[in-house]
Design an enzyme around this catalytic site. Structure first.
Site, PDB file in Angstrom:
ATOM      1  N   HIS A   9      45.867  42.496  48.571  1.00 29.98           N
ATOM      2  CA  HIS A   9      44.907  43.196  47.598  1.00 29.98           C
ATOM      3  C   HIS A   9      45.731  43.192  46.008  1.00 29.98           C
ATOM      4  O   HIS A   9      45.033  43.072  44.941  1.00 29.98           O
ATOM      5  CB  HIS A   9      44.702  44.500  48.083  1.00 29.98           C
ATOM      6  CG  HIS A   9      43.809  45.261  47.223  1.00 29.98           C
ATOM      7  ND1 HIS A   9      44.144  46.100  45.983  1.00 29.98           N
ATOM      8  CD2 HIS A   9      42.407  45.435  47.368  1.00 29.98           C
ATOM      9  CE1 HIS A   9      43.133  46.257  45.671  1.00 29.98           C
ATOM     10  NE2 HIS A   9      42.207  45.996  46.416  1.00 29.98           N
ATOM     11  N   GLU A  46      49.987  39.975  39.422  1.00 32.91           N
ATOM     12  CA  GLU A  46      49.682  38.456  39.192  1.00 32.91           C
ATOM     13  C   GLU A  46      50.729  37.691  40.294  1.00 32.91           C
ATOM     14  O   GLU A  46      51.725  38.164  40.835  1.00 32.91           O
ATOM     15  CB  GLU A  46      50.275  38.386  37.644  1.00 32.91           C
ATOM     16  CG  GLU A  46      49.519  38.898  36.613  1.00 32.91           C
ATOM     17  CD  GLU A  46      47.995  38.211  36.394  1.00 32.91           C
ATOM     18  OE1 GLU A  46      48.114  36.894  36.987  1.00 32.91           O
ATOM     19  OE2 GLU A  46      47.046  38.820  36.296  1.00 32.91           O
ATOM     20  N   LEU A  71      44.211  43.530  57.046  1.00 30.48           N
ATOM     21  CA  LEU A  71      43.631  43.996  58.366  1.00 30.48           C
ATOM     22  C   LEU A  71      42.194  44.311  58.809  1.00 30.48           C
ATOM     23  O   LEU A  71      41.846  44.043  60.110  1.00 30.48           O
ATOM     24  CB  LEU A  71      44.771  45.244  58.808  1.00 30.48           C
ATOM     25  CG  LEU A  71      46.064  45.061  58.871  1.00 30.48           C
ATOM     26  CD1 LEU A  71      46.631  46.606  58.924  1.00 30.48           C
ATOM     27  CD2 LEU A  71      46.597  44.162  60.003  1.00 30.48           C
ATOM     28  N   GLY A  74      36.565  44.034  55.386  1.00 30.91           N
ATOM     29  CA  GLY A  74      35.910  44.990  54.305  1.00 30.91           C
ATOM     30  C   GLY A  74      35.295  43.686  53.198  1.00 30.91           C
ATOM     31  O   GLY A  74      35.283  42.512  53.455  1.00 30.91           O
ATOM     32  N   HIS A  76      36.483  43.273  50.342  1.00 35.51           N
ATOM     33  CA  HIS A  76      37.355  42.387  50.001  1.00 35.51           C
ATOM     34  C   HIS A  76      37.579  40.718  50.595  1.00 35.51           C
ATOM     35  O   HIS A  76      37.626  39.729  50.168  1.00 35.51           O
ATOM     36  CB  HIS A  76      38.886  42.907  49.460  1.00 35.51           C
ATOM     37  CG  HIS A  76      38.704  44.095  48.713  1.00 35.51           C
ATOM     38  ND1 HIS A  76      38.264  44.061  47.635  1.00 35.51           N
ATOM     39  CD2 HIS A  76      39.559  44.997  48.706  1.00 35.51           C
ATOM     40  CE1 HIS A  76      38.318  44.969  46.949  1.00 35.51           C
ATOM     41  NE2 HIS A  76      39.303  45.801  47.562  1.00 35.51           N
TER      42      HIS A  76
END
Lengths: 121, 121
Positions: A9, A46, A71, A74, A76
């Protein structure tokens, strides 16, 4: 050259981003199907996912696997990461870029969870 | 009776919370050192970590391991989860309650990551 892009993330806490970079380095030291491992971040750190893929391509990758180090499935995992990957497909249309299942889908996670729990009991 | 409390962050997306509850159920179906597995959530979902521990104790647990289902050692793992666990120690002072390392610390994660990546390549 076969490349793996390990996608996390990204965090405001740089130590968390470094954990991912170190994980990618640790993976690179292992024998595997992959010649190079690249960290990539969805946000806050980055390189971005497109930049990680571009770097792999510039290094000569002709097969790129992108794996979400997440995990749960969702937004993302379901939308944002595939969209980031799709954003470079035209630009790199001669290189196959595939999305692997996210980490949380691995059945073997249960074994690891028990190992961790039993080692502290 | 030996109990494992599997701790996740908790999400506004109930499907993500259900993934954790199902993981706890899948773990309970396995043979392991643990007689019962309880899901617990740091926030946004029920039961809370203290309530999960209390339920384990009420079910007769005399040994409770709490494991963070987290990939990185952010504030939640370092401070918040230990504080939640500590909040019930006085109340349940006759039962040992131990914190296991968080999932992300497991060396075997690398093997799983490669398996996932290679299966899609």
């Amino acid at each position: 050259m076969k490349a793996l892009v390990l996608v996390a993330h990204g965090s405001r806490r740089e130590a968390s981003n470094d954990e991912i970079r170190e994980l990618a380095q640790a993976m690179a030291r292992r024998n595997s199907d992959f010649d190079k491992i690249y960290p990539g971040f969805l946000e806050l750190a980055e390189p971005s996912i497109p930049d990680a893929i571009r770097t792999a391509a510039a290094d000569g990758a002709n097969d790129i696997i992108v794996m979400p180090y997440f995990l749960s499935a969702g937004r993302h995992v379901v939308k944002d990461i595939p969209a980031e990957v799709d954003s470079v497909r035209d630009e790199l249309s001669n290189i196959p870029i595939r999305l692997a299942p996210y980490l949380g889908q691995a059945d073997e996670l249960i074994d690891i969870l028990f190992n961790q729990a039993e080692s502290s009991s």
